[in-house]
Scaffold this motif. Sequence first.
Motif, PDB file in Angstrom:
ATOM      1  N   ILE A 100     -28.621  -8.787  -2.297  1.00  0.00           N
ATOM      2  CA  ILE A 100     -27.764  -8.678  -1.108  1.00  0.00           C
ATOM      3  C   ILE A 100     -26.868  -9.898  -0.948  1.00  0.00           C
ATOM      4  N   ALA A 103     -23.930  -9.418  -2.975  1.00  0.00           N
ATOM      5  CA  ALA A 103     -23.051  -8.396  -2.399  1.00  0.00           C
ATOM      6  C   ALA A 103     -22.310  -8.902  -1.173  1.00  0.00           C
ATOM      7  N   VAL A 105     -23.725 -10.072   1.722  1.00  0.00           N
ATOM      8  CA  VAL A 105     -24.400  -9.860   3.001  1.00  0.00           C
ATOM      9  C   VAL A 105     -24.606 -11.218   3.682  1.00  0.00           C
ATOM     10  N   ARG A 152     -29.742  -2.140  -6.162  1.00  0.00           N
ATOM     11  CA  ARG A 152     -28.447  -1.932  -5.523  1.00  0.00           C
ATOM     12  C   ARG A 152     -28.577  -2.182  -4.029  1.00  0.00           C
ATOM     13  N   PHE A 153     -27.576  -2.778  -3.440  1.00  0.00           N
ATOM     14  CA  PHE A 153     -27.520  -2.951  -1.994  1.00  0.00           C
ATOM     15  C   PHE A 153     -27.220  -1.605  -1.339  1.00  0.00           C
ATOM     16  N   GLU A 155     -25.568  -0.445   1.174  1.00  0.00           N
ATOM     17  CA  GLU A 155     -24.556  -0.872   2.135  1.00  0.00           C
ATOM     18  C   GLU A 155     -24.445   0.102   3.303  1.00  0.00           C
ATOM     19  N   ARG A 172     -29.906  -4.834   5.253  1.00  0.00           N
ATOM     20  CA  ARG A 172     -30.445  -5.751   4.249  1.00  0.00           C
ATOM     21  C   ARG A 172     -31.164  -5.004   3.128  1.00  0.00           C
ATOM     22  N   ILE A 174     -32.334  -2.734  -0.092  1.00  0.00           N
ATOM     23  CA  ILE A 174     -31.906  -2.472  -1.460  1.00  0.00           C
ATOM     24  C   ILE A 174     -32.721  -1.295  -1.995  1.00  0.00           C
TER      25      ILE A 174
END
Length: 592
Positions: A100, A103, A105, A152-153, A155, A172, A174
């Motif tokens: 994250i 990504a 975050v 993978r996040f 989102e 938060r 994944i």
Amino acid sequence: MADATHTNPAPGGPSRRTLLRGAAVAGGALVTGAALGAAPARAAIEYDVVVVGAGAAGMTAALTAAKRGLRTVVVEKAPTFGGSAARSGAGIWIPNNEVILAAGVPDTPAKAAAYLARVVGDTVPVDRQQAFLAAGPPMISFVMRNSPLRFRFMEGYSDYYPEFPGGLPNGRSIEPDQLDGRVLGAELDRLNPSYIPTPAGMVVFSADYKWLTLSTVNLKGTEVAAACLLRGTEAALRGEKPLTMGQALAGGLRAGLLAAGVPVWLNTPLTDLRIEGGRATGVVVSRNGTQTVIKATRGVIIGSGGFEHSAAMRAEFQRQPIGTSWTVGAKENTGDGIEAGERAGAALGLMDDAWWGPAIPLPGEAYFCLAERTLPGCIMVNGNGVRFVNEGAPYSDVVHVMYDRNTPSAPHIPAWLIVDQQYRNRYLFKDIAPLLPLPDSWYDSGAAHKAWTIEQLAQRIGVPAAALRGTVTRFNGFATTGKDLDFHRGDSAYDRYYADPAVKPNPCLAPLWLPPFYAFKIVPGDLGTKGGMLTDARARVLRADGSVIPGLYAAGNASAAVMGHSYAGAGSTLGPAMTFGYVAANHIADTV
């Protein structure tokens, strides 16, 4: 909170709790409880670490122990590996992990600590919360470096209480990236199947389901569906066996164990713990029909799951009505590890609670509702035909309300999800496409009802017709203004995650007006129980006086959840389960 002194005497005889304690052998016995009266152990094997359970907690613990140089074995009751994790969407809630942060975050340790403390309250010691937050990020990094798993996040999948201090509206959580099942070789056939199979020819991530539900009415939903189909086509052309969600998580962890040379013994249920001088020194299992002692020179880690499929334990510890048919947890989760720990002196906590969620008791297996109760054009009512909750609230909260308010004069179990034909025309429901009829078996079982007027529907589900009509009329007014004055549905970013962005002014609210109307029975379902052995910040099992049982550790749903009675975000089960499995193994490795 239930604890180790809780009893529930049966008429005319001792309670299950008394029988469990009475079975314990004094003075540093070899084994306790269920092993008494059984055939004597005829074999003995030795490892440094014995892990009970091949779910996410157990396999993470075993992978950690092996990579720390400890001789490790995993014993699993089922004929498959993966447990409830393999059946799940495999969201994982771990603040500040490298996925994250990469990504973008905007998480920080301070935000995460403030948020978790607000969510959990004073039901879980601060040092356990801190241990989870500190060990979670390195656990994710460790798993990625020692298995084929990548993440993978998710989102946009909001924390469940994004308005709390430290909460993140964009989330938060994944989930596992796509994994080629060929890395498992013959072990792929022994992977526990998913709760809801992925549509044939598609590769679907957990975060995709939000959009697939909207695929007939939303351009992004159509694009996501096309992307899922393209991923499936590309994987087929490469000759792959693509896995996602819980299948990828369990498969990736098992692949890591294969590479590390860790044996996983399936069809090997735990019979009891081996206790000598107050210390856990191994386990007794049933293997190939033989009671087998597996010595653990360094430690035993219990990751055997909860007790959701134990009718006796649910009846003893949890509120009524309750049963084993409303859960979607792995069927082998009958509390064996928890009971063995209790016989060894472990204190128990949170036994009254579970990872609850509204469920429809469909024939064959209950269906855990997520998007269905949040999408515009539906309401939930109690047995008096009255709304009682924000339908889009975190699923655990909805069931807590059902139990808290359930009385003979105002029954809330079962409740009813009411929708109209416009809702059915727009949205996927479970795996039933819009416009397609519901299966006859749903109606025959009483899980679904259909009528051409609200009054007729009320009669069929046994609620007052005038009350249901008044509830629908009032809700339709809220839908028009976009403000739910009764329960504030749509005010939170979490409410809007599964909503329909095309609906204005509130994507969670639309009037119920187009006949026919449908009602779906709602019961207290769950993803598994969340009570078990009390543990400390190092995942060591504790006695009622707070002392440690040497050599005994627990993680996952065999332990009392670090989330307490609440639920921080998607993956609040798997994130802590994997983390405390990692913590337990590292503590064993660090202890001389």
